[in-house]
Enzyme design. Structure first.
Site, mmCIF file in Angstrom:
data_model
loop_
_atom_site.group_PDB
_atom_site.id
_atom_site.type_symbol
_atom_site.label_atom_id
_atom_site.label_comp_id
_atom_site.label_asym_id
_atom_site.label_seq_id
_atom_site.Cartn_x
_atom_site.Cartn_y
_atom_site.Cartn_z
ATOM 1 N N ASN A 120 0.790 -1.136 -0.027
ATOM 2 C CA ASN A 120 -0.027 -0.040 0.123
ATOM 3 C C ASN A 120 1.010 1.162 -0.030
ATOM 4 O O ASN A 120 0.482 2.350 -0.684
ATOM 5 C CB ASN A 120 -0.967 -0.072 1.083
ATOM 6 C CG ASN A 120 -0.192 -0.026 2.444
ATOM 7 O OD1 ASN A 120 0.812 -0.748 2.628
ATOM 8 N ND2 ASN A 120 -0.901 0.556 3.493
ATOM 9 N N LYS B 197 12.471 -6.989 0.739
ATOM 10 C CA LYS B 197 11.788 -7.930 0.150
ATOM 11 C C LYS B 197 10.360 -7.105 -0.127
ATOM 12 O O LYS B 197 9.657 -6.871 0.613
ATOM 13 C CB LYS B 197 11.521 -9.265 0.731
ATOM 14 C CG LYS B 197 10.912 -10.189 -0.158
ATOM 15 C CD LYS B 197 9.421 -10.192 0.291
ATOM 16 C CE LYS B 197 8.581 -11.036 -0.701
ATOM 17 N NZ LYS B 197 7.342 -10.527 -0.923
ATOM 18 N N GLU C 157 4.410 -3.680 12.387
ATOM 19 C CA GLU C 157 3.243 -2.894 12.010
ATOM 20 C C GLU C 157 2.170 -3.449 11.334
ATOM 21 O O GLU C 157 2.356 -3.528 10.215
ATOM 22 C CB GLU C 157 3.962 -1.545 11.316
ATOM 23 C CG GLU C 157 3.130 -0.548 11.542
ATOM 24 C CD GLU C 157 2.098 -0.186 10.450
ATOM 25 O OE1 GLU C 157 0.724 -0.707 10.862
ATOM 26 O OE2 GLU C 157 2.151 0.182 9.439
ATOM 27 N N CYS D 60 -3.132 0.986 6.723
ATOM 28 C CA CYS D 60 -3.358 0.502 8.188
ATOM 29 C C CYS D 60 -3.961 1.557 9.187
ATOM 30 O O CYS D 60 -4.538 0.983 10.118
ATOM 31 C CB CYS D 60 -1.644 0.268 8.729
ATOM 32 S SG CYS D 60 -1.056 -1.049 7.429
ATOM 33 N N GLU E 248 8.139 2.936 14.335
ATOM 34 C CA GLU E 248 9.015 3.449 13.472
ATOM 35 C C GLU E 248 8.904 5.234 13.118
ATOM 36 O O GLU E 248 7.876 5.652 13.943
ATOM 37 C CB GLU E 248 8.487 3.027 12.001
ATOM 38 C CG GLU E 248 8.822 1.407 12.123
ATOM 39 C CD GLU E 248 8.301 0.547 10.651
ATOM 40 O OE1 GLU E 248 9.224 0.843 9.899
ATOM 41 O OE2 GLU E 248 7.229 0.351 10.659
#
Length: 495
Positions: free
Chosen positions: A165, A188, A263, A297, A474
């Site tokens: 996203n 990745k 997260e 999210c 983060e």
């Protein structure tokens, strides 16, 4: 070429020039196996390129390169790391037009959203460039007999599993602090958005990031993602994605006691009290749920509204939702596409189930397409009103442009509804009562609260969740904690 030139060329040809073909390992695009997978443009529901399906051997080579580079990078002077990260920010801005178009075609979002993501990515590198030479320890007073202090050291090789996203900015928010702290990176990207991470890795190299320090392996999570999570050379693993996959990643990393930042999902509430301005509430809820087609999210996917302003707020909001133009992200729509056919079917299943339960669908509620082309993966902006606390549309993360509305009468009831899911990522509070805003913010079980502006805040603030929204933070200064380890040193002063 300007961003509009690049966009128009793609819309005419359906092709993008010079996309990376392979993995980025040890400072260069490397030859990959013949195993390929098509990458789809969500706005057209058509393949526009192929990318390499990595193997465990590819991931092994990437980790080996990162491990070698980490030994050198940790010895580089912090001021030099600062200089290189600032150069990265400059190079990202110089290439923002091309990178933004790739982001649109990779993810399905609008060009305006993609341009914002690229600028935010550059700013992340600037922010952590400024932190690189300020990662100090502290002096500890143990009395005259001892000299005691702490130092912060890099953890080593870090692994990053990037979601679809926000493939550009999520890459930056993990890679930038890792490099600032003296770590190396293996990333990745998601299978549906492979290209922005590869292009960014190339740009980092162009900016002067040493070979082997940032590596990108594309492919399936079950192959290269699992290999990364299980490899003992990975000392910190940062994952953004679903709760289910996050639990799997944690299980794979557990035998090596790998440090984790997770997260995960969210079902974030926007609470509107009776003294709030209905226009501002409706505007806040609009952007909270329909930005990036609700594929965030931290989207404000629940509107918890006081009964006294419920009708006015929903009338304004539903009217605006009905007017949203959905179309290919490069054609300046209000809302872009859903990232994949699979995810579109999941959103549809959630809403169809709500319809079957007799839910009050105020607007939207079905799959749609680009009105100009009849193509693409789109879902109508949807509002489901007057839901009970245990309704699946309230409890489950839909991850699309679907707003669940709940009503309340008292402050205590509002807090209970807001805290009444398994998630705890973000919350918004709309009120003109300062005391109430402070009480409610303190009572909410989540990682981030904004008052009277749902998207208030920025990369300078830590971001992360409680409960099943994950753990670790983060962004902000706290974003560096995952990539450093503290060592205490005590020296006896006795002669």
């Amino acid at each position: 070429m300007t961003v509009q030139d690049i966009a128009q060329d793609y819309l005419k040809t359906g092709k993008l020039a010079c996309l990376p073909d392979g993995h980025f390992i040890d400072g260069r695009i490397t030859a990959a196996s013949n195993r390929k997978m098509e990458s789809f443009d969500p706005g057209r529901a058509e393949a526009f390129a192929e990318f390499s399906l990595g193997t465990e051997a590819d991931m092994d080579r990437a980790i080996e390169a990162a491990e070698k580079a980490a030994k050198h990078w940790r010895q580089v002077a912090p001021g030099e790391r600062c200089r290189i990260l600032n150069a990265v920010a400059r190079v990202l801005r110089e290439n923002a037009d091309r990178l933004s178009v790739i982001e649109v075609i990779d993810s399905g979002k609008t060009l305006a959203e993609a341009c914002g993501d690229v600028q935010a990515s550059a700013r992340l590198f600037e922010y952590y460039a400024g932190a690189a030479d300020k990662l100090d320890g502290r002096s500890v007073n143990l009395g005259p007999a001892y000299t005691a202090f702490t130092v912060r050291e890099p953890v080593g090789v870090t692994g990053h599993i990037i979601p679809w996203n926000y493939p550009t900015s999520t890459f930056a928010r993990g890679v930038a602090p890792a490099l600032a702290a003296g770590c190396s990176v293996v990333a990745k990207p998601a299978e549906t958005t492979p290209f922005t991470a590869l292009v960014m890795a190339e740009l980092l190299s162009e900016a002067g990031v040493p070979d082997g320090l940032v590596n990108v392996v594309t492919g399936l999570g079950t192959d290269v993602g699992a290999k990364m999570a299980q490899d003992p050379r990975i000392k910190q693993l940062t994952f953004t994605g679903s709760v289910t996959t996050g639990v799997d990643v944690a299980r794979m990393a557990a035998p090596n006691v790998t440090r984790l930042t997770l997260e995960l999902g969210g079902k974030s509430p926007l609470i509107a009290f009776e003294d709030a301005d209905p226009e501002k509430v409706a505007d806040g809820a609009y952007w909270a749920i329909f930005s990036n087609s609700g594929q965030i999210c931290s989207a404000g996917s629940r509107l918890i509204v006081h009964k006294s302003i419920r009708d006015e707020v929903l009338a304004i909001l539903a009217d605006r939702a009905r007017k949203i133009k959905t179309a290919h992200g490069l054609t300046a729509p209000d809302m872009g596409a859903i990232n994949s056919d699979l995810h579109l079917s999941r959103i549809k299943a959630h809403v169809d189930a709500a319809k079957a339960r007799g839910a009050n669908i105020l607007t939207g509620g079905d799959v749609t397409t680009d009105v100009q082309t009849g193509k693409g993966w789109f879902f109508q902006p949807t509002i489901i009103a007057d839901l009970e606390p245990d309704d699946p549309a309230v409890q489950e993360e839909i991850f699309g442009p679907v707003l669940a509305v709940q009503n309340f009468e008292t402050e205590e009831e509002a807090v209970a509804l807001a805290n009444g899911t398994q998630f705890g990522l973000v919350a918004g509070v709309y009120t003109n009562d300062v005391g109430r805003s402070m009480r409610v913010a303190a009572a909410l079980d989540c990682g981030q609260v904004s008052v009277n502006d749902y998207w208030a805040g920025g990369l300078e603030l830590p971001f992360g969740g409680n409960k099943k929204s994950g753990y670790g933070r983060e962004k902000g200064w706290e974003g560096l904690d995952a990539y450093t380890k503290v060592k205490s040193i005590t020296i006896s002063n006795a002669s």
